[in-house]
Design a protein around this motif. Structure first.
Motif, PDB file in Angstrom:
ATOM      1  N   ILE A  27     134.447 -18.532 -28.069  1.00  0.00           N
ATOM      2  CA  ILE A  27     135.756 -18.977 -27.665  1.00  0.00           C
ATOM      3  C   ILE A  27     135.364 -18.748 -26.578  1.00  0.00           C
ATOM      4  O   ILE A  27     135.098 -17.706 -26.588  1.00  0.00           O
ATOM      5  N   GLY A  28     136.230 -19.316 -25.960  1.00  0.00           N
ATOM      6  CA  GLY A  28     136.532 -19.255 -23.968  1.00  0.00           C
ATOM      7  C   GLY A  28     137.824 -19.328 -23.745  1.00  0.00           C
ATOM      8  O   GLY A  28     138.474 -19.789 -25.091  1.00  0.00           O
ATOM      9  N   ILE A  29     138.359 -18.255 -22.905  1.00  0.00           N
ATOM     10  CA  ILE A  29     140.178 -18.451 -22.476  1.00  0.00           C
ATOM     11  C   ILE A  29     140.004 -19.156 -21.136  1.00  0.00           C
ATOM     12  O   ILE A  29     138.987 -19.101 -20.625  1.00  0.00           O
ATOM     13  N   LEU A  30     140.984 -19.677 -21.365  1.00  0.00           N
ATOM     14  CA  LEU A  30     141.497 -20.856 -19.468  1.00  0.00           C
ATOM     15  C   LEU A  30     142.146 -19.930 -19.489  1.00  0.00           C
ATOM     16  O   LEU A  30     143.747 -19.472 -20.495  1.00  0.00           O
ATOM     17  N   GLY A  31     141.966 -19.173 -18.255  1.00  0.00           N
ATOM     18  CA  GLY A  31     143.101 -18.033 -17.527  1.00  0.00           C
ATOM     19  C   GLY A  31     143.087 -16.650 -18.119  1.00  0.00           C
ATOM     20  O   GLY A  31     142.698 -16.329 -19.324  1.00  0.00           O
ATOM     21  N   ALA A  32     143.412 -15.694 -16.787  1.00  0.00           N
ATOM     22  CA  ALA A  32     143.168 -14.600 -17.463  1.00  0.00           C
ATOM     23  C   ALA A  32     144.678 -14.118 -17.792  1.00  0.00           C
ATOM     24  O   ALA A  32     145.444 -13.232 -16.690  1.00  0.00           O
ATOM     25  N   ALA A  33     144.888 -14.504 -18.544  1.00  0.00           N
ATOM     26  CA  ALA A  33     146.328 -14.686 -19.068  1.00  0.00           C
ATOM     27  C   ALA A  33     146.986 -13.085 -19.540  1.00  0.00           C
ATOM     28  O   ALA A  33     145.741 -12.504 -20.442  1.00  0.00           O
ATOM     29  N   ILE A  35     149.135 -12.549 -22.122  1.00  0.00           N
ATOM     30  CA  ILE A  35     148.890 -11.947 -23.450  1.00  0.00           C
ATOM     31  C   ILE A  35     147.624 -12.411 -24.433  1.00  0.00           C
ATOM     32  O   ILE A  35     147.353 -12.217 -25.277  1.00  0.00           O
ATOM     33  N   ALA A  36     146.885 -12.745 -23.485  1.00  0.00           N
ATOM     34  CA  ALA A  36     145.607 -13.151 -23.976  1.00  0.00           C
ATOM     35  C   ALA A  36     144.949 -11.916 -25.463  1.00  0.00           C
ATOM     36  O   ALA A  36     144.009 -12.111 -26.575  1.00  0.00           O
ATOM     37  N   PRO A  37     144.702 -11.015 -24.760  1.00  0.00           N
ATOM     38  CA  PRO A  37     144.298  -9.981 -25.030  1.00  0.00           C
ATOM     39  C   PRO A  37     145.093  -9.631 -26.927  1.00  0.00           C
ATOM     40  O   PRO A  37     144.107  -9.141 -27.448  1.00  0.00           O
ATOM     41  N   VAL A  91     138.637 -23.102 -27.451  1.00  0.00           N
ATOM     42  CA  VAL A  91     139.208 -22.393 -26.484  1.00  0.00           C
ATOM     43  C   VAL A  91     140.640 -22.314 -26.636  1.00  0.00           C
ATOM     44  O   VAL A  91     141.394 -22.703 -27.361  1.00  0.00           O
ATOM     45  N   TYR A  92     140.658 -20.872 -26.013  1.00  0.00           N
ATOM     46  CA  TYR A  92     142.638 -20.543 -25.938  1.00  0.00           C
ATOM     47  C   TYR A  92     142.972 -20.997 -25.201  1.00  0.00           C
ATOM     48  O   TYR A  92     142.784 -20.933 -23.311  1.00  0.00           O
ATOM     49  N   ASN A  93     144.307 -21.577 -24.691  1.00  0.00           N
ATOM     50  CA  ASN A  93     145.005 -22.578 -24.101  1.00  0.00           C
ATOM     51  C   ASN A  93     145.849 -21.139 -23.666  1.00  0.00           C
ATOM     52  O   ASN A  93     147.278 -22.148 -24.217  1.00  0.00           O
ATOM     53  N   PRO A  94     146.240 -20.407 -23.103  1.00  0.00           N
ATOM     54  CA  PRO A  94     147.601 -19.955 -22.913  1.00  0.00           C
ATOM     55  C   PRO A  94     147.967 -20.113 -21.069  1.00  0.00           C
ATOM     56  O   PRO A  94     148.927 -18.876 -20.585  1.00  0.00           O
TER      57      PRO A  94
END
Length: 383
Positions: A27-33, A35-37, A91-94
């Protein structure tokens, strides 16, 4: 104090990091948000079928710092670079609300499954297009209403549906924050990015009312918004929804509740109360029940009890397909379990269907229309 002791006792025996399976979902994360952790990185540690492999941010320095802090191998300076990586499965989109539509469509086009932060899009029609395109491309998209994957929410629905409270008459739900938690420059105040209290915290009580009643609003009886300096954005909203069967539901959300009498600080409110003609039930902290929660049930014959549900209470009935969970599992960990199960062709213990996400946004838009603020701006992106 009791809540703190309860939380510590569960976390002391929390699940250790899992040994990853060879075919684990990448999984990849879009944006260093921020909430992601909590929403993905920490839950992924205990899931053997998930590896967080990449993060993308428009600010390369920020992305590098985020990756180093969380042990993420790959860093990209653009969202599209991450989507172009063939080794990434999902991907995770936050991203900010107003960017959900564009980057979810682009992720689907790239063949990636998407864990999409709520609200799904700025408008119901955009949400419908996203899920139609996902179906066309054969990928999984899940709107991340994480509280719905936790057993506490399902236990309250079980109580409501059992008839113990009699004929349901009203519901009252809230997610309010005291002033000072959300900064004045926060993107949640940015109209062009889909800002507003109803689009943020307000999505939770609206969603929970629909979840508990298995129904959609017949109409919006009233809706009053407290405007931000940008009058198109609501700092707080209170609305009353007419539900089927003469049931009334009140929802309240606020990003900056002012002190009482100008000096007395306000407390968080993340509760839902359901009243019937035979009794009432309240779930305290339905949004983050893994930290601490309780369900109180009071009936008109004078009986009362309190329940706490951190793991499925049985393996029968509606609980039979639930995972073998630890008491330390967060709502996000339960959600991740379902997301992976769906992608891998297994039956998840719960799922937010596409139609549910569309109807959720329809309800949000109806409340905004009644308040006079109107829907958030439609995306100009064309695939």
């Amino acid at each position: 104090m009791a809540g703190l002791i309860d939380f510590i006792s569960r976390k002391l025996f929390s699940t250790p990091e899992a040994i990853k399976e060879p075919d684990a979902l990448r999984i990849g994360i879009l944006g260093a948000a921020s909430i992601a952790p909590a929403a993905l990185i920490n839950p992924a540690r205990s899931h053997p079928g998930v590896v967080i492999t990449a993060v993308a941010a428009r600010d390369r320095t920020r992305a590098d710092k985020f990756a180093k802090q969380h042990g993420i191998q790959k860093v990209y300076a653009s969202y599209q670079e991450l989507l172009d990586d063939p080794s990434i499965d999902a991907v995770y989109n936050p991203l900010p609300n107003g960017l959900h539509y564009e980057w979810t469509l682009k992720a689907i086009k790239a063949g990636k499954h998407v864990l999409l932060e709520k609200p799904s899009c700025n408008r119901a029609e955009e949400t419908r297009r996203v899920f139609d395109y996902a179906k066309e491309k054969g990928v999984v998209v899940l709107e991340a209403f994480h509280y719905r994957f936790h057993p506490s929410a399902h236990r309250l629905r079980q109580i409501v549906s059992s008839g113990e409270l009699g004929t349901i008459q009203s519901l009252k739900g809230a997610l309010t924050l005291p002033r000072g938690i959300v900064g004045a420059d926060d993107i949640r105040y940015n109209y062009s990015l889909g800002g507003g209290s109803l689009m943020d915290g307000g999505t939770y009580p609206v969603s929970f009312v629909r979840f508990l009643t298995f129904a959609e609003p017949v109409s919006i009886t009233s809706a009053h918004a407290r405007p931000a300096p940008d009058a198109r954005v609501d700092v707080g909203t209170i609305a009353t929804l007419a539900m089927p069967g003469d049931v009334s539901a009140t929802i309240e959300c606020d990003m900056a509740l002012p002190p009482r009498f100008w000096i007395v600080p306000r407390m968080f409110d993340m509760g839902m109360t359901v009243k019937g003609d035979k009794g009432e039930a309240t779930l305290f902290n339905f949004v983050l029940p893994m930290l601490y929660h309780y369900i109180t049930v009071k009936t008109k014959d004078g009986k009362s009890r309190t329940e706490k549900v951190y793991v499925p209470p049985s393996t029968e009935g509606e609980w039979e397909c639930w995972p073998k969970a630890e008491a330390s599992w967060s709502t996000y960990r339960y959600q991740l379990e379902a997301f992976v199960d769906k992608i891998q062709g297994r039956k998840p213990h719960y799922w937010v269907e596409a139609d549910d996400s569309v109807k959720q946004m329809e309800a949000i838009e109806q409340i905004y229309a009644k308040s006079g603020l109107g829907s958030r701006p439609a995306s100009t992106f064309v695939l």
